[in-house]
Design a protein around this motif. Structure first.
Motif, PDB file in Angstrom:
ATOM      1  N   ALA A   1      56.906  22.841 -26.925  1.00  0.00           N
ATOM      2  CA  ALA A   1      57.232  22.896 -25.500  1.00  0.00           C
ATOM      3  C   ALA A   1      58.689  22.516 -25.268  1.00  0.00           C
ATOM      4  N   THR A   2      59.184  21.526 -26.007  1.00  0.00           N
ATOM      5  CA  THR A   2      60.583  21.114 -25.885  1.00  0.00           C
ATOM      6  C   THR A   2      61.526  22.223 -26.338  1.00  0.00           C
ATOM      7  N   VAL A   3      61.201  22.857 -27.464  1.00  0.00           N
ATOM      8  CA  VAL A   3      62.035  23.962 -27.958  1.00  0.00           C
ATOM      9  C   VAL A   3      62.056  25.114 -26.960  1.00  0.00           C
TER      10      VAL A   3
ATOM     11  N   SER B   1      61.655  25.019 -23.814  1.00  0.00           N
ATOM     12  CA  SER B   1      62.337  24.660 -22.572  1.00  0.00           C
ATOM     13  C   SER B   1      63.852  24.719 -22.693  1.00  0.00           C
ATOM     14  N   GLY B   2      64.366  24.747 -23.917  1.00  0.00           N
ATOM     15  CA  GLY B   2      65.808  24.799 -24.130  1.00  0.00           C
ATOM     16  C   GLY B   2      66.482  23.427 -24.105  1.00  0.00           C
ATOM     17  N   ARG B   3      65.695  22.355 -24.134  1.00  0.00           N
ATOM     18  CA  ARG B   3      66.265  21.007 -24.086  1.00  0.00           C
ATOM     19  C   ARG B   3      66.832  20.566 -25.428  1.00  0.00           C
ATOM     20  N   ILE B   4      66.613  21.327 -26.488  1.00  0.00           N
ATOM     21  CA  ILE B   4      67.165  21.003 -27.815  1.00  0.00           C
ATOM     22  C   ILE B   4      68.366  21.896 -28.052  1.00  0.00           C
ATOM     23  N   ARG B   5      69.448  21.292 -28.496  1.00  0.00           N
ATOM     24  CA  ARG B   5      70.658  22.054 -28.784  1.00  0.00           C
ATOM     25  C   ARG B   5      70.974  22.000 -30.238  1.00  0.00           C
TER      26      ARG B   5
ATOM     27  N   LEU C   1      51.534  19.069 -42.282  1.00  0.00           N
ATOM     28  CA  LEU C   1      52.395  18.235 -41.445  1.00  0.00           C
ATOM     29  C   LEU C   1      51.637  17.947 -40.165  1.00  0.00           C
ATOM     30  N   SER C   2      51.557  16.692 -39.815  1.00  0.00           N
ATOM     31  CA  SER C   2      50.887  16.344 -38.568  1.00  0.00           C
ATOM     32  C   SER C   2      51.902  15.724 -37.613  1.00  0.00           C
ATOM     33  N   GLY C   3      51.556  15.703 -36.383  1.00  0.00           N
ATOM     34  CA  GLY C   3      52.440  15.157 -35.362  1.00  0.00           C
ATOM     35  C   GLY C   3      52.153  15.831 -34.051  1.00  0.00           C
ATOM     36  N   ASP C   4      53.002  15.605 -33.099  1.00  0.00           N
ATOM     37  CA  ASP C   4      52.807  16.200 -31.787  1.00  0.00           C
ATOM     38  C   ASP C   4      53.499  17.565 -31.760  1.00  0.00           C
ATOM     39  N   VAL C   5      52.919  18.524 -32.455  1.00  0.00           N
ATOM     40  CA  VAL C   5      53.509  19.855 -32.600  1.00  0.00           C
ATOM     41  C   VAL C   5      53.575  20.567 -31.259  1.00  0.00           C
ATOM     42  N   ARG C   6      52.563  20.418 -30.447  1.00  0.00           N
ATOM     43  CA  ARG C   6      52.554  21.098 -29.141  1.00  0.00           C
ATOM     44  C   ARG C   6      53.706  20.607 -28.265  1.00  0.00           C
ATOM     45  N   SER C   7      53.959  19.326 -28.283  1.00  0.00           N
ATOM     46  CA  SER C   7      55.071  18.768 -27.518  1.00  0.00           C
ATOM     47  C   SER C   7      56.409  19.274 -28.053  1.00  0.00           C
ATOM     48  N   MET C   8      56.538  19.315 -29.385  1.00  0.00           N
ATOM     49  CA  MET C   8      57.763  19.817 -29.998  1.00  0.00           C
ATOM     50  C   MET C   8      58.016  21.272 -29.590  1.00  0.00           C
TER      51      MET C   8
END
Length: 55
Positions: free
Chosen positions: A47-49, A51-55, A38-45
């Motif tokens: 970091a978002t997780v 940070s708690g910005r995903i509910r 799987l490719s993509g912006d894993v590092r950004s994903m």
């Protein structure tokens, strides 16, 4: 082209199936290392997780 370096979470045991992350940000299933990645912006994903910005 150099070979990918893969790593698992330090919380995974040696016989535990999990995902692995490459040094270039690819993700694969540890049970099937020759299988698809799987490719993509894993590092950004991640970091978002973290940070708690995903509910």
């Amino acid at each position: 082209m150099s070979e990918q370096r893969w790593r698992k979470s330090s919380r995974s045991g040696p016989d535990t199936n999990c995902v692995e992350l490459s040094d270039t940000g690819l993700v694969r299933d540890s049970k099937s290392p020759a299988g698809p990645t799987l490719s993509g912006d894993v590092r950004s994903m991640l970091a978002t997780v973290k940070s708690g910005r995903i509910r």
